[in-house]
Design an enzyme around this catalytic site. Structure first.
Site, PDB file in Angstrom:
ATOM      1  CB  CYS A 166      -0.594   2.501   4.143  1.00 25.33           C
ATOM      2  SG  CYS A 166      -2.006   1.766   3.371  1.00 25.33           S
ATOM      3  CG  ASP A 167       3.221   1.220   4.403  1.00 21.72           C
ATOM      4  OD1 ASP A 167       2.731   1.663   5.455  1.00 21.72           O
ATOM      5  OD2 ASP A 167       3.087   0.045   4.022  1.00 21.72           O
TER       6      ASP A 167
ATOM      7  CB  CYS B  26      -0.908  -0.012   1.229  1.00 25.15           C
ATOM      8  SG  CYS B  26      -1.913   1.463   1.349  1.00 25.15           S
TER       9      CYS B  26
END
Ligand code: NAP
Length: 310
Positions: free
Chosen positions: A140-141, A137
């Site tokens: 997200c990261d 992701c």
């Protein structure tokens, strides 16, 4: 044991849409939302292709759309439970048995919208470095890779879209793809080719992820020449498709050989009174728009099925 009229398993676009429709039909649905409300769109950066929310000035984000859908469902009377289904028994017919980590329920009708999860590469080092350089992701990261060098594995829309997002943080994004042409659509291909931070490694598969505490390199093999090279990278973002989250339904609903729940055009599963919508039963389109449409159909059919029985 709690008795419900309708339980919706999953809270992605299909589940929240089914919740809006069954709530507006006065069925007081309970949504068992899973670990993350919104499912995969909760971790999607920009949503350019879902009609109704876009403008030239502003592209909506996944979390924004989820928040609106959730508010809309709750406004009309849906209830959300932040829990996960661990087992079901559909074999005795309605009412159906559902067990979560926290509770047990019976429900007159069930709509399964448990979605899909990212596929793993299955190479040495992948499991070991999840959260320490291996990610599924970008949204997200990506932030953790500011000024770093990363690779993206895959050649579909997800790989290029997430790769483009990662260029906001990383110094370089190499897309490693097993063939010499992308599956991704032409618009994304054009944007990727025009981005100075992106480069492409064709006909190549990742065979091993190496590091010491966190990712430091990948071993990549050219499938045409057999040559193996080591690419020094800080992050490996893997976007090679998805598998349906249907393990808890094994032996309960008919599925295809990949674990997708089989539905007909009315979103009916093999068990009367159990419907399915979204990516748990759709391996083809996998769009917010199609999941929403399937959620509408499942919600409407559930209402019809319940009222015909009563
Ligand atoms: P996808 O279209 O199935 O693409 C998966 C990619 O991973 C393919 O390029 C495939 O290679 C590669 N791959 C599969 N298994 C592999 C393996 N073991 N090792 C290396 N590479 C492997 O998946 P997706 O990109 O997640 O997209 C899924 C669906 O969502 C599509 O319908 C897509 O259009 C949609 N989507 C749309 C958008 C958008 O419109 N903005 C954004 C994201 C996703 P091959 O090409 O060789 O098969």
């Amino acid at each position: 044991m709690e008795k419900e009229r309708v339980i919706i398993i999953g809270s992605g676009p299909a589940g929240l849409t089914a919740a809006i429709y069954t709530a507006r039909a006065q069925l007081n649905p309970l949504v068992i939302a899973g670990t993350q409300i919104g499912g995969q769109i909760a971790i999607t950066s920009e949503v350019e292709n879902y009609p109704g929310f876009w403008s030239p000035e502003r592209t909506p984000t996944g979390p924004e759309l989820v928040e609106i859908m959730q508010k809309q469902a709750e406004h009309f009377g849906a209830r959300l439970e932040y829990d996960e289904v661990v087992a079901v028994d559909f074999t005795k017919g309605s009412p159906f048995y559902i067990k979560t980590y926290g509770k047990e329920y019976m429900a007159d009708a069930v709509i399964v919208t448990a979605g899909a999860s990212p596929r793993r590469l299955g190479v040495p080092g992948e499991e070991e470095f999840i959260g320490r350089g291996v990610s599924y992701c970008g949204t997200c990261d990506g932030f953790f890779f500011r000024g770093k060098d990363v690779i993206v594995v895959g050649g579909g829309d997800s790989a290029l879209e997430e790769g483009l997002f990662l260029t906001k943080f990383a110094d370089s994004v190499q897309v490693v793809h097993r063939r010499d042409e992308f599956r991704a659509g032409p618009a994304l291909q054009k944007r990727a080719a025009a981005n100075e931070k992106m480069s492409f490694v064709w006909n190549t598969v990742v065979e091993e992820i190496e590091g010491n505490g966190s990712v430091q390199a990948v071993k990549a093999r050219n499938v045409k020449t057999g040559d193996v090279q080591t690419l020094a990278v800080d992050g490996v973002f893997i976007f090679i498709g998805h598998y349906p989250n249907s393990k808890f339904l094994e032996g309960q609903l008919a599925m295809d050989e990949h674990g997708y729940v089989i539905t007909d055009e009315l979103m009916r599963t093999s068990v009367p009174g159990v419907y399915a919508a979204g990516e748990i039963q759709d391996a083809i389109y996998r769009q917010i728009g199609t999941s929403v449409g399937q959620g509408v159909a499942a919600g409407m059919q559930t209402e019809r099925w319940l009222s015909e029985r009563e």
